[in-house]
Design an enzyme around this catalytic site. Sequence first.
Site, PDB file in Angstrom:
ATOM      1  N   GLY A   1       3.611  -1.135 -20.326  1.00  0.00           N
ATOM      2  CA  GLY A   1       4.199  -2.471 -20.257  1.00  0.00           C
ATOM      3  C   GLY A   1       5.720  -2.502 -20.234  1.00  0.00           C
ATOM      4  O   GLY A   1       6.318  -3.502 -20.628  1.00  0.00           O
ATOM      5  N   SER A   2       6.354  -1.420 -19.737  1.00  0.00           N
ATOM      6  CA  SER A   2       7.826  -1.453 -19.744  1.00  0.00           C
ATOM      7  C   SER A   2       8.362  -2.540 -18.800  1.00  0.00           C
ATOM      8  O   SER A   2       9.369  -3.188 -19.109  1.00  0.00           O
ATOM      9  CB  SER A   2       8.402  -0.083 -19.389  1.00  0.00           C
ATOM     10  OG  SER A   2       8.191   0.240 -18.039  1.00  0.00           O
ATOM     11  N   ASN A   3       7.698  -2.751 -17.672  1.00  0.00           N
ATOM     12  CA  ASN A   3       8.129  -3.850 -16.796  1.00  0.00           C
ATOM     13  C   ASN A   3       7.919  -5.199 -17.475  1.00  0.00           C
ATOM     14  O   ASN A   3       8.761  -6.097 -17.357  1.00  0.00           O
ATOM     15  CB  ASN A   3       7.364  -3.812 -15.467  1.00  0.00           C
ATOM     16  CG  ASN A   3       8.000  -2.858 -14.476  1.00  0.00           C
ATOM     17  OD1 ASN A   3       9.071  -3.125 -13.959  1.00  0.00           O
ATOM     18  ND2 ASN A   3       7.339  -1.744 -14.224  1.00  0.00           N
TER      19      ASN A   3
ATOM     20  N   ARG B   1     -17.675  -7.204 -10.602  1.00  0.00           N
ATOM     21  CA  ARG B   1     -16.266  -7.592 -10.459  1.00  0.00           C
ATOM     22  C   ARG B   1     -16.083  -9.107 -10.560  1.00  0.00           C
ATOM     23  O   ARG B   1     -15.105  -9.601 -11.109  1.00  0.00           O
ATOM     24  CB  ARG B   1     -15.727  -7.069  -9.127  1.00  0.00           C
ATOM     25  CG  ARG B   1     -14.232  -6.884  -9.091  1.00  0.00           C
ATOM     26  CD  ARG B   1     -13.789  -6.249  -7.804  1.00  0.00           C
ATOM     27  NE  ARG B   1     -13.977  -4.813  -7.760  1.00  0.00           N
ATOM     28  CZ  ARG B   1     -13.082  -3.931  -8.224  1.00  0.00           C
ATOM     29  NH1 ARG B   1     -11.962  -4.348  -8.755  1.00  0.00           N
ATOM     30  NH2 ARG B   1     -13.305  -2.641  -8.160  1.00  0.00           N
TER      31      ARG B   1
ATOM     32  N   MET C   1      -3.736  -2.318 -13.295  1.00  0.00           N
ATOM     33  CA  MET C   1      -4.331  -1.294 -12.433  1.00  0.00           C
ATOM     34  C   MET C   1      -5.782  -1.614 -12.044  1.00  0.00           C
ATOM     35  O   MET C   1      -6.586  -0.701 -11.885  1.00  0.00           O
ATOM     36  CB  MET C   1      -4.230   0.075 -13.115  1.00  0.00           C
ATOM     37  CG  MET C   1      -2.798   0.489 -13.467  1.00  0.00           C
ATOM     38  SD  MET C   1      -1.621   0.458 -12.086  1.00  0.00           S
ATOM     39  CE  MET C   1      -2.020   2.016 -11.303  1.00  0.00           C
ATOM     40  N   ARG C   2      -6.085  -2.882 -11.854  1.00  0.00           N
ATOM     41  CA  ARG C   2      -7.399  -3.247 -11.308  1.00  0.00           C
ATOM     42  C   ARG C   2      -7.198  -3.908  -9.954  1.00  0.00           C
ATOM     43  O   ARG C   2      -6.250  -4.693  -9.784  1.00  0.00           O
ATOM     44  CB  ARG C   2      -8.140  -4.252 -12.213  1.00  0.00           C
ATOM     45  CG  ARG C   2      -8.356  -3.812 -13.635  1.00  0.00           C
ATOM     46  CD  ARG C   2      -9.103  -2.522 -13.786  1.00  0.00           C
ATOM     47  NE  ARG C   2     -10.467  -2.541 -13.270  1.00  0.00           N
ATOM     48  CZ  ARG C   2     -11.232  -1.454 -13.179  1.00  0.00           C
ATOM     49  NH1 ARG C   2     -10.762  -0.278 -13.539  1.00  0.00           N
ATOM     50  NH2 ARG C   2     -12.454  -1.552 -12.711  1.00  0.00           N
TER      51      ARG C   2
ATOM     52  N   ASN D   1       3.511  -8.991  -7.618  1.00  0.00           N
ATOM     53  CA  ASN D   1       3.155  -7.643  -8.057  1.00  0.00           C
ATOM     54  C   ASN D   1       4.348  -6.728  -7.840  1.00  0.00           C
ATOM     55  O   ASN D   1       5.116  -6.921  -6.901  1.00  0.00           O
ATOM     56  CB  ASN D   1       1.973  -7.123  -7.233  1.00  0.00           C
ATOM     57  CG  ASN D   1       1.565  -5.710  -7.637  1.00  0.00           C
ATOM     58  OD1 ASN D   1       1.474  -5.389  -8.837  1.00  0.00           O
ATOM     59  ND2 ASN D   1       1.311  -4.846  -6.669  1.00  0.00           N
TER      60      ASN D   1
ATOM     61  N   HIS E   1       5.176  -2.733  -7.068  1.00  0.00           N
ATOM     62  CA  HIS E   1       4.511  -1.520  -6.595  1.00  0.00           C
ATOM     63  C   HIS E   1       5.552  -0.421  -6.449  1.00  0.00           C
ATOM     64  O   HIS E   1       6.624  -0.657  -5.883  1.00  0.00           O
ATOM     65  CB  HIS E   1       3.831  -1.802  -5.255  1.00  0.00           C
ATOM     66  CG  HIS E   1       3.043  -0.632  -4.749  1.00  0.00           C
ATOM     67  ND1 HIS E   1       1.830  -0.259  -5.314  1.00  0.00           N
ATOM     68  CD2 HIS E   1       3.291   0.261  -3.769  1.00  0.00           C
ATOM     69  CE1 HIS E   1       1.388   0.816  -4.679  1.00  0.00           C
ATOM     70  NE2 HIS E   1       2.247   1.155  -3.741  1.00  0.00           N
TER      71      HIS E   1
ATOM     72  N   ASP F   1      -5.154  -8.604   0.600  1.00  0.00           N
ATOM     73  CA  ASP F   1      -5.089  -7.184   0.938  1.00  0.00           C
ATOM     74  C   ASP F   1      -4.242  -6.408  -0.072  1.00  0.00           C
ATOM     75  O   ASP F   1      -3.175  -6.876  -0.476  1.00  0.00           O
ATOM     76  CB  ASP F   1      -4.517  -7.004   2.347  1.00  0.00           C
ATOM     77  CG  ASP F   1      -5.426  -7.634   3.386  1.00  0.00           C
ATOM     78  OD1 ASP F   1      -6.655  -7.458   3.270  1.00  0.00           O
ATOM     79  OD2 ASP F   1      -4.912  -8.335   4.275  1.00  0.00           O
TER      80      ASP F   1
HETATM   81  C1  GAR Z   1       5.018   0.879 -12.757  1.00  0.00           C
HETATM   82  O1  GAR Z   1       5.660   1.975 -12.167  1.00  0.00           O
HETATM   83  C2  GAR Z   1       4.418   0.005 -11.682  1.00  0.00           C
HETATM   84  O2  GAR Z   1       5.200  -0.086 -10.519  1.00  0.00           O
HETATM   85  C3  GAR Z   1       3.119   0.706 -11.401  1.00  0.00           C
HETATM   86  O3  GAR Z   1       2.668   1.100 -12.665  1.00  0.00           O
HETATM   87  C4  GAR Z   1       3.788   1.337 -13.529  1.00  0.00           C
HETATM   88  C5  GAR Z   1       3.581   0.529 -14.804  1.00  0.00           C
HETATM   89  O4  GAR Z   1       4.545   0.848 -15.778  1.00  0.00           O
HETATM   90  N1  GAR Z   1       2.198  -0.156 -10.747  1.00  0.00           N
HETATM   91  C6  GAR Z   1       1.293   0.265  -9.874  1.00  0.00           C
HETATM   92  O5  GAR Z   1       1.157   1.424  -9.560  1.00  0.00           O
HETATM   93  C7  GAR Z   1       0.440  -0.827  -9.283  1.00  0.00           C
HETATM   94  N2  GAR Z   1      -0.361  -0.331  -8.222  1.00  0.00           N
HETATM   95  P1  GAR Z   1       4.790  -0.131 -17.019  1.00  0.00           P
HETATM   96  O6  GAR Z   1       3.414  -0.396 -17.660  1.00  0.00           O
HETATM   97  O7  GAR Z   1       5.651   0.674 -17.927  1.00  0.00           O
HETATM   98  O8  GAR Z   1       5.433  -1.374 -16.522  1.00  0.00           O
END
Ligand code: GAR
Length: 215
Positions: free
Chosen positions: A12-14, A65, A90-91, A107, A109, A143
């Site tokens: 969850g750093s973002n 789902r 990540m789902r 989102n 990425h 998509d």
């Molecule tokens: C981040 O790098 C994000 O871009 C990636 O997961 C990490 C989560 O880090 N997301 C994906 O790969 C989505 N397909 P965080 O939990 O520290 O924010």
Amino acid sequence: MKRVAILISGGGSNMVTLVRSMTGDHPARPVLVLSNRPEARGLERASEMGVPTAVVDHRPFKGDRAAFEAALQAELVKAAPDIICLAGFMRILTGEFTSKWEGRMLNIHPSLLPKYRGLHTHQRALDAGDTEAGCTVHEVTADLDDGPILGQARVPVLSGDTPETLAARVLEQEHKLYPAVLERFARGDGTPVYLPSGDASPIKAELSEQTKNNA
Ligand code: GAR
């Protein structure tokens, strides 16, 4: 004030940088952090920051789902967000779910989309011999890792990089890009934010620079 729900699966750093950004004259406030994994470290971090949390564990829904997404939707409806930020969630979400939030769900990425949708983006960038990598914030559509781009930040790939060192360099930029995009988006402005490569100036300065460039 716009209400923001943040969906996570891990550290969850973002999410933390998004929550921290939503203060003062920012047009949005966090109303929910929702995880599909009860053990996600980000849940504690959200609680420590005083943000309400919820969990919809995907595992009991294995193979169903639609039922998982119905449970997710129920939690979101309770929180009544104007904007949903996927932040390391990540789902994969179906078109049926994403259409309910179209134009309101973002989102992040870890690649320069349209390159490397899906997983293992850093390994794939290294395997391809790319000289730069980065991250993208985009609107979520049916998509996977598609949808209108709302911002990108680039980093150099350095010799000797591993997926881990590259991921760390990209993540640093994610922490600048996502808050910058969210603030702009919450003001009703979908103009993409392009962060200058390696720029270490504060988000506010980058935002105003972007605003100038787009004027
Ligand atoms: C981040 O790098 C994000 O871009 C990636 O997961 C990490 C989560 O880090 N997301 C994906 O790969 C989505 N397909 P965080 O939990 O520290 O924010």
